[in-house]
Write a protein that holds these residues in place. Structure first.
Motif, PDB file in Angstrom:
ATOM      1  N   GLN B 218     -43.260  15.469  30.548  1.00 20.98           N
ATOM      2  CA  GLN B 218     -43.943  14.471  31.373  1.00 20.98           C
ATOM      3  C   GLN B 218     -43.795  13.081  30.738  1.00 20.98           C
ATOM      4  OE1 GLN B 218     -48.045  13.688  31.254  1.00 20.98           O
ATOM      5  NE2 GLN B 218     -48.617  15.436  29.979  1.00 20.98           N
ATOM      6  N   LYS B 240     -43.770  22.695  40.058  1.00 19.93           N
ATOM      7  CA  LYS B 240     -43.982  21.430  39.344  1.00 19.93           C
ATOM      8  C   LYS B 240     -43.373  20.250  40.085  1.00 19.93           C
ATOM      9  CE  LYS B 240     -44.631  23.031  34.597  1.00 19.93           C
ATOM     10  NZ  LYS B 240     -44.201  22.976  33.206  1.00 19.93           N
ATOM     11  N   ASP B 242     -43.981  18.565  42.937  1.00 17.11           N
ATOM     12  CA  ASP B 242     -44.834  17.471  43.429  1.00 17.11           C
ATOM     13  C   ASP B 242     -45.300  16.577  42.287  1.00 17.11           C
ATOM     14  OD1 ASP B 242     -46.485  19.375  46.092  1.00 17.11           O
ATOM     15  OD2 ASP B 242     -44.603  18.243  46.024  1.00 17.11           O
ATOM     16  N   THR B 243     -45.792  17.207  41.251  1.00 13.85           N
ATOM     17  CA  THR B 243     -46.279  16.416  40.103  1.00 13.85           C
ATOM     18  C   THR B 243     -45.143  15.640  39.456  1.00 13.85           C
ATOM     19  OG1 THR B 243     -47.751  18.270  39.713  1.00 13.85           O
ATOM     20  CG2 THR B 243     -47.739  16.536  38.062  1.00 13.85           C
ATOM     21  N   GLU B 246     -44.501  12.692  41.446  1.00 18.47           N
ATOM     22  CA  GLU B 246     -45.614  11.742  41.309  1.00 18.47           C
ATOM     23  C   GLU B 246     -45.514  10.919  40.037  1.00 18.47           C
ATOM     24  OE1 GLU B 246     -49.462  13.764  41.399  1.00 18.47           O
ATOM     25  OE2 GLU B 246     -48.808  14.666  43.305  1.00 18.47           O
ATOM     26  N   ILE B 247     -45.074  11.543  38.948  1.00 26.53           N
ATOM     27  CA  ILE B 247     -45.028  10.798  37.683  1.00 26.53           C
ATOM     28  C   ILE B 247     -43.726  10.031  37.494  1.00 26.53           C
ATOM     29  CG2 ILE B 247     -46.728  12.252  36.511  1.00 26.53           C
ATOM     30  CD1 ILE B 247     -44.437  13.611  35.029  1.00 26.53           C
ATOM     31  N   GLN B 344     -50.919  12.897  31.005  1.00 31.30           N
ATOM     32  CA  GLN B 344     -51.972  13.671  31.653  1.00 31.30           C
ATOM     33  C   GLN B 344     -52.467  14.676  30.629  1.00 31.30           C
ATOM     34  OE1 GLN B 344     -50.253  13.513  36.183  1.00 31.30           O
ATOM     35  NE2 GLN B 344     -51.193  15.390  35.547  1.00 31.30           N
ATOM     36  N   GLN B 366     -48.233  23.863  33.337  1.00 29.01           N
ATOM     37  CA  GLN B 366     -48.861  22.695  33.960  1.00 29.01           C
ATOM     38  C   GLN B 366     -48.280  21.447  33.325  1.00 29.01           C
ATOM     39  OE1 GLN B 366     -53.199  22.987  34.307  1.00 29.01           O
ATOM     40  NE2 GLN B 366     -53.013  24.812  33.041  1.00 29.01           N
ATOM     41  N   VAL B 367     -48.252  20.379  34.106  1.00 27.15           N
ATOM     42  CA  VAL B 367     -47.732  19.127  33.575  1.00 27.15           C
ATOM     43  C   VAL B 367     -48.855  18.440  32.815  1.00 27.15           C
ATOM     44  CG1 VAL B 367     -46.622  16.948  34.175  1.00 27.15           C
ATOM     45  CG2 VAL B 367     -46.146  18.980  35.508  1.00 27.15           C
ATOM     46  N   VAL B 368     -49.234  19.040  31.677  1.00 25.95           N
ATOM     47  CA  VAL B 368     -50.442  18.564  30.995  1.00 25.95           C
ATOM     48  C   VAL B 368     -50.271  18.749  29.495  1.00 25.95           C
ATOM     49  CG1 VAL B 368     -52.077  20.469  30.577  1.00 25.95           C
ATOM     50  CG2 VAL B 368     -52.756  18.521  32.011  1.00 25.95           C
TER      51      VAL B 368
END
Lengths: 360, 378
Positions: B218, B240, B242-243, B246-247, B344, B366-368
């Motif tokens: 990310q 993943k 969409d995220t 978004e980023i 994130q 998760q993109v976290v």
């Protein structure tokens, strides 16, 4: 005779197991943009051996190898201005390309984007600027070649014709990565692995460019000859002490080894940010650990010959710096034996060259 | 030594209850005592700050997949007890008298490096990650260079309440930047920033691929985009997409889908591969254009099987990178602050460490970036 074709004497293998024999082939007569030249010499490359034995699995037989052609112009098409009858000329690994893609326009015909370049032998003729009677190319172990002027290299009058052929394959294969990785203006620590036909050119070129050169070989017996042609240091790659002494010393390594090996063996020789360039036709895989790449930011890459403008640059550089490969002339009757010795190993710092006139 | 330090009168008190070694103070961390053990509180000692040092209260520490590898002794060299954490963010409590530019109360961070020889060519070029005598990493490394000490002679990381370190290895966090999201900048972000800079993507205009859209990925997408490059996110997880878009990703390739990979073949100048599990780097080579570069970044233990041909035919390269030097890490922090690049994150407490480690061990789906909330864990 077929339209616009002429007959040529050549030396070929009719199958992987057959010996070399004399055959007759047909090439296209020169068109407006073409040049025909009488072959005088053709260098013998380890790649010729791989193709002749069908190691890649795609060889068309009969195969006439040879991509280090050197000869004398006998005819020029009417649009040709850079060459005239009597000129010394050569051809390397490329005899055709699409001539319209971005790579061709940039002088990088070796990476032509429309189906790839057409190689000088055993390659399907797809771009239409060259023809034979088989539909695939025949190489330089022959008495004549006709080719579009774009793929021709001019050989300086002062340069010995019998040693010129290797410039268009062995030398350009080393010259191109030396230029790409910024060794041309000197000042780098350059390693050359494998001191055979390619390796000797690499040592001479890297030295002439002003770099410090380390020759790396499995053969301790090559040290003296390696130093004579310009190597400053010599490492025996099978000797752990010798390799340890060379750790973290090199900015650029050109690896010419054309047999199965593990490239990881050479990575410890590289300094931070260094590059290992693989050049040989190696059919087996390498096992590569990620850590050394990350901890020293070193790279593994590859290179293949060069485009036509760069090949002419290389020829001119060699002429200017008097870089002349050590050659050993042979005749066609000795081809089989030379092929066996190359398959085992090239244990001499020389390039074998087929003497066409003496073979006829 | 104490009277020579500018200390916060109220907040920092060296412990007098444990039999401290000379010049040391006690602090608490969370660590594992064996590969199979669970996380638990661990007491240990750090050096008191000297003239060139700074002490800070830890507020947050990012959790990196490397922490999982070390805690589980995957490299075979873990010293137990192991207190991981190399994405430290906190507030200065004490400043040595030679230290300029930092004051008590400043937001600061530390990444993967806490010491180096300071004399070799690499250290002099502020490429401490290449220190010729070997940098000292923030946890699990022997304290050989002498500018940092613990009671075990091995470093303890950021899953702890306090850190003391030589000023050289400290990064200043701008006041405007959220402290809980800063830690990941010193490992995840710099790991992506350094190769982007080295392979000339900082001025934009390149086609950059980022493989693995987790903690590192990310940051890579956000950084590459902010620099003005066209970014392709590459992942095994279609969910993943969409995220990733978004980023900042312009394109998304599902690496397990042949058609998806084929549609992007020969399209990328630079690929940053963050995958930290065993894989074959050869799978990504077809995505490179001529002269392109694949940069391997994850802690991958198994070797790759590689054929020479793609390298010869396209003059592509495979290489690697590891974090960045201290000067570059500060640049990266400033770049993130300027371009509002904030990872994130998901805050967790110490008692959740085991379950988070298990999730990371499988995959980061998760993109976290998980971040340990130190105050909430006490």
């Amino acid at each position: 005779m077929a339209d616009n074709m002429y007959e040529v004497v050549a030396w070929a293998k009719k199958s992987a197991d057959d010996k070399f024999e004399k055959i007759t082939i047909k090439r296209n007569l020169p068109g407006d943009d073409d040049v025909t030249f009488d072959m005088k010499y053709c260098g013998i490359c380890h790649t010729d051996v791989h193709f002749a034995k069908n190691d890649m699995g795609n060889t068309q037989y009969p195969i006439v190898p040879g991509h280090e052609l050197a000869g004398v112009v006998s005819a020029v098409g009417k649009n040709v201005t850079k060459f005239k009858v009597g000129d010394k000329v050569g051809v390397g690994c490329i005899v055709d390309s699409c001539m319209k893609c971005a790579a061709c326009d940039a002088g990088d015909e070796n990476v032509c984007e429309n189906g790839g370049m057409t190689m000088t032998y055993a390659n399907e003729i797809k771009h239409g600027h060259i023809a034979t009677d088989s539909g695939y190319t025949f190489g330089g172990y022959s008495s004549s070649q006709t080719v579009n002027q774009r793929y021709l290299v001019k050989i300086a009058d002062s340069f010995p014709l019998d040693a010129a052929g290797p410039i268009f394959c062995a030398a350009i294969t080393m010259y191109s990565p030396l230029v790409h990785w910024k060794a041309k203006s000197g000042g780098l620590n350059v390693g050359i692995v494998g001191i055979g036909g390619l390796g000797q050119m690499g040592v001479r070129l890297a030295k002439a460019m002003g770099n410090e050169v380390t020759a790396i070989s499995t053969s301790p017996s090559k040290e003296q000859a390696a130093r004579e042609i310009g190597a400053d240091k010599f490492i025996v790659s099978t000797d752990p002490e010798s390799m340890k002494g060379g750790e973290n010393t090199l900015d650029l390594i050109l690896n010419t080894v054309s047999a199965s090996h593990q490239l990881a063996a050479y990575l410890p020789l590289l300094r931070r940010n260094g590059t290992l360039v693989q050049l040989g036709l190696v059919l087996s895989d390498h096992q590569v650990q990620q850590f050394p790449l990350m901890m020293k930011r070193i790279s593994v890459s590859g290179s293949i010959i060069g485009g036509m403008p760069e090949t002419q640059d290389c020829m001119d550089f060699c002429a200017e710096h008097n870089i002349v490969p050590k050659v050993k002339l042979i005749t066609a009757s000795e081809l089989d034996e030379v092929y066996v010795s190359l398959s085992n190993k090239n244990d001499q710092i020389i390039r074998y060259v087929l003497d066409i006139e003496a073979s006829k | 030594m104490l009277p020579l330090l500018r200390t916060a009168v109220f907040s920092w008190k060296p412990s007098r209850t444990l039999s401290s070694m000379a010049g040391m103070y006690e602090t608490t961390g969370w660590g594992k005592e064996s590969k199979e053990g669970k996380f638990k509180p661990i007491k240990f000692q750090r050096n008191l700050p000297g003239d060139d040092d700074i002490s800070f209260d830890m507020k947050y520490c990012g959790i990196c997949h490397s922490d999982v590898h070390f805690a589980n002794n995957d490299m075979g060299n873990t010293q137990y007890p192991c207190v991981p954490g190399h994405e430290l963010a906190g507030v200065v409590t004490a400043v040595g008298k030679n230290v300029q530019g930092f004051a008590i109360g400043d937001q600061v961070g530390v990444g993967c490096i806490v010491d180096s020889c300071m004399e070799c060519r690499s250290c002099q070029d502020s490429l401490e990650q290449f220190c010729e005598k070997g940098m000292t990493m923030t946890y699990n490394y022997e304290t050989v260079h002498g500018h940092i000490r613990t009671n075990t002679n091995y470093t303890f990381g950021g899953y702890s309440t306090s850190q003391t370190v030589n000023k050289r290895y400290l990064v200043k966090i701008p006041k405007s930047y959220p402290l809980e999201a800063a830690g990941p900048v010193f490992c995840a972000a710099i790991t992506m920033y350094s190769p982007l800079a080295y392979w000339k993507a900082t001025d934009g205009g390149l086609n950059v691929g980022v493989v693995g859209i987790g903690g590192l990925g990310q940051m890579g997408v956000k950084l590459a985009k902010a620099m003005g490059n066209k970014v392709t996110a590459i992942s095994t997880s279609p969910n993943k997409k969409d995220t990733a878009l978004e980023i900042g990703a312009d394109n998304f390739v599902v690496s397990t889908d042949k058609e998806s990979v084929k549609s992007a073949s020969d399209s990328l100048d630079l690929i940053l591969n963050t995958v930290s599990a065993n894989h074959q780097l050869a799978d990504y080579l077809p995505l490179l254009r001529r002269d392109g570069t694949l940069v391997q970044l994850g802690l991958v233990m198994a070797p790759h099987t590689v054929s020479q041909f793609p390298f010869i035919m396209k003059r592509i390269k495979v290489t690697g990178s590891a974090i960045g030097g201290m000067k570059e890490t500060q640049e990266c922090m400033d770049f993130c602050a300027k371009h509002n690049i904030v990872p994130q994150i998901k805050l967790i407490k110490a008692h959740e460490l085991d379950s988070v480690y298990e999730a990371l061990g499988k995959k980061n789906d998760q993109v976290v970036r998980y971040v340990l909330d130190i105050d909430a864990s006490k």
